[in-house]
Design an enzyme around this catalytic site. Sequence first.
Site, PDB file in Angstrom:
ATOM      1  N   SER A   1       0.872  -1.183   0.000  1.00 14.91           N
ATOM      2  CA  SER A   1       0.000   0.000   0.000  1.00 14.91           C
ATOM      3  C   SER A   1       0.900   1.221   0.000  1.00 14.91           C
ATOM      4  O   SER A   1       2.074   1.140   0.384  1.00 14.91           O
ATOM      5  CB  SER A   1      -0.840  -0.005   1.288  1.00 14.91           C
TER       6      SER A   1
ATOM      7  N   TYR B   1      -2.295  -1.224  10.455  1.00 18.78           N
ATOM      8  CA  TYR B   1      -2.220  -1.378   8.993  1.00 18.78           C
ATOM      9  C   TYR B   1      -0.898  -0.823   8.465  1.00 18.78           C
ATOM     10  O   TYR B   1      -0.213  -1.462   7.658  1.00 18.78           O
ATOM     11  CB  TYR B   1      -3.411  -0.646   8.365  1.00 18.78           C
TER      12      TYR B   1
HETATM   13  P1  NAD Z   1     -11.455  -6.261  -0.091  1.00 21.07           P
HETATM   14  O1  NAD Z   1     -12.037  -6.174   1.283  1.00 21.07           O
HETATM   15  O2  NAD Z   1     -12.298  -5.910  -1.271  1.00 21.07           O
HETATM   16  O3  NAD Z   1     -10.883  -7.728  -0.347  1.00 21.07           O
HETATM   17  C1  NAD Z   1     -10.129  -8.382   0.644  1.00 21.07           C
HETATM   18  C2  NAD Z   1     -10.068  -9.855   0.308  1.00 21.07           C
HETATM   19  O4  NAD Z   1      -9.346 -10.507   1.353  1.00 21.07           O
HETATM   20  C3  NAD Z   1     -11.439 -10.523   0.250  1.00 21.07           C
HETATM   21  O5  NAD Z   1     -11.434 -11.525  -0.752  1.00 21.07           O
HETATM   22  C4  NAD Z   1     -11.562 -11.168   1.625  1.00 21.07           C
HETATM   23  O6  NAD Z   1     -12.460 -12.290   1.667  1.00 21.07           O
HETATM   24  C5  NAD Z   1     -10.139 -11.581   1.842  1.00 21.07           C
HETATM   25  N1  NAD Z   1      -9.812 -11.833   3.237  1.00 21.07           N
HETATM   26  C6  NAD Z   1      -9.981 -11.021   4.303  1.00 21.07           C
HETATM   27  N2  NAD Z   1      -9.597 -11.656   5.427  1.00 21.07           N
HETATM   28  C7  NAD Z   1      -9.177 -12.897   5.047  1.00 21.07           C
HETATM   29  C8  NAD Z   1      -8.661 -14.009   5.728  1.00 21.07           C
HETATM   30  N3  NAD Z   1      -8.527 -14.006   7.072  1.00 21.07           N
HETATM   31  N4  NAD Z   1      -8.342 -15.113   5.018  1.00 21.07           N
HETATM   32  C9  NAD Z   1      -8.506 -15.146   3.663  1.00 21.07           C
HETATM   33  N5  NAD Z   1      -8.986 -14.112   2.956  1.00 21.07           N
HETATM   34  C10 NAD Z   1      -9.312 -12.999   3.641  1.00 21.07           C
HETATM   35  O7  NAD Z   1     -10.134  -5.380  -0.037  1.00 21.07           O
HETATM   36  P2  NAD Z   1      -9.195  -4.715  -1.181  1.00 21.07           P
HETATM   37  O8  NAD Z   1      -9.351  -3.268  -1.080  1.00 21.07           O
HETATM   38  O9  NAD Z   1      -9.351  -5.396  -2.477  1.00 21.07           O
HETATM   39  O10 NAD Z   1      -7.778  -5.050  -0.558  1.00 21.07           O
HETATM   40  C11 NAD Z   1      -6.909  -6.043  -1.071  1.00 21.07           C
HETATM   41  C12 NAD Z   1      -5.496  -5.718  -0.651  1.00 21.07           C
HETATM   42  O11 NAD Z   1      -5.114  -4.465  -1.228  1.00 21.07           O
HETATM   43  C13 NAD Z   1      -5.309  -5.591   0.854  1.00 21.07           C
HETATM   44  O12 NAD Z   1      -4.061  -6.150   1.235  1.00 21.07           O
HETATM   45  C14 NAD Z   1      -5.275  -4.089   1.045  1.00 21.07           C
HETATM   46  O13 NAD Z   1      -4.578  -3.709   2.198  1.00 21.07           O
HETATM   47  C15 NAD Z   1      -4.584  -3.646  -0.223  1.00 21.07           C
HETATM   48  N6  NAD Z   1      -4.779  -2.239  -0.578  1.00 21.07           N
HETATM   49  C16 NAD Z   1      -6.030  -1.760  -0.821  1.00 21.07           C
HETATM   50  C17 NAD Z   1      -6.172  -0.418  -1.152  1.00 21.07           C
HETATM   51  C18 NAD Z   1      -7.514   0.178  -1.439  1.00 21.07           C
HETATM   52  O14 NAD Z   1      -7.594   1.409  -1.518  1.00 21.07           O
HETATM   53  N7  NAD Z   1      -8.554  -0.612  -1.621  1.00 21.07           N
HETATM   54  C19 NAD Z   1      -5.065   0.424  -1.223  1.00 21.07           C
HETATM   55  C20 NAD Z   1      -3.805  -0.115  -0.961  1.00 21.07           C
HETATM   56  C21 NAD Z   1      -3.679  -1.444  -0.634  1.00 21.07           C
END
Ligand code: NAD
Length: 259
Positions: free
Chosen positions: A141, A154
Amino acid sequence: MPTRKTALVTGSTSGIGLGIAEALAKEGHNVVLNGFGEAAAIEALRARLAGHGADIRYDAADMADPAAIAAMMERSLAAFGAIDILVNNAGIQHVAAVDEFPPEKWDAIIAINLSSAFHTTRLALPAMKRKGWGRVVNIASAHGLVASPFKSAYVAAKHGVAGFTKSVALEVAQHGITVNAICPGYVLTPLVERQIPDQARTRGVSEEQVIQKVMLAGQPTKRFIGIDEVAALAIFLASDGAKSITGAMMSIDGGWTAQ
Ligand code: NAD
């Protein structure tokens, strides 16, 4: 290497992970999906990705549980022989002041956002080394590079992912394996949508103010990053053309961390 490779994307039932899994399937790769959700909805996703022609499986392992991760890796390695492309994406968020941060939320964020990447990577590397080819793409991130208030766990986990990425990249640099981190700014996924009411409450402002004045305030492009844009970067990092990119923190943040 044959064109068809096998990928495992943790947390790929939603958001960025699903976008990356779908892009990998479109490239013709086998994909192991992982993450939570309703069984019928996950089966529909699996079938949709299988429509691109490769072998698409789903594993329900909880990324907070090292034994469950080991069992998932064992099943996947038995099925495919190797995980050529490992995408460590599963992640959760909790927004609270550090002196009010629930200890169980801290532990869960460190386990899912950081330690799970150690457990999948340590178990994927031996087969990658045997093949002399591998790609580890860690979804960190912008918060792996800079901080924001109220996200201590985080930010700590994502800075940890950055350190882990660099260290492992050095260890495997001569094995044809690259290890990189993608550092997105704000991408409008369910994870971010869930933060909007929390942030509004914590900061005492409206939800629209959270979007404009908090989330997009530091993102000079003033728009959310697309899931498709993050997926395109992951596909490039997984390609042969990216073989000399390793140990890198790849920002895709609309200029956020350039400031
Ligand atoms: P999201 O909530 O849409 O998806 C998260 C996924 O992780 C889902 O499939 C969920 O079921 C799964 N998950 C959660 N806990 C779990 C567990 N204990 N075991 C297995 N699966 C699990 O989130 P997202 O925004 O797509 O985030 C995905 C990644 O991207 C994360 O690591 C997040 O930190 C990172 N990220 C997101 C953003 C953003 O702005 N959305 C920015 C930077 C980084």
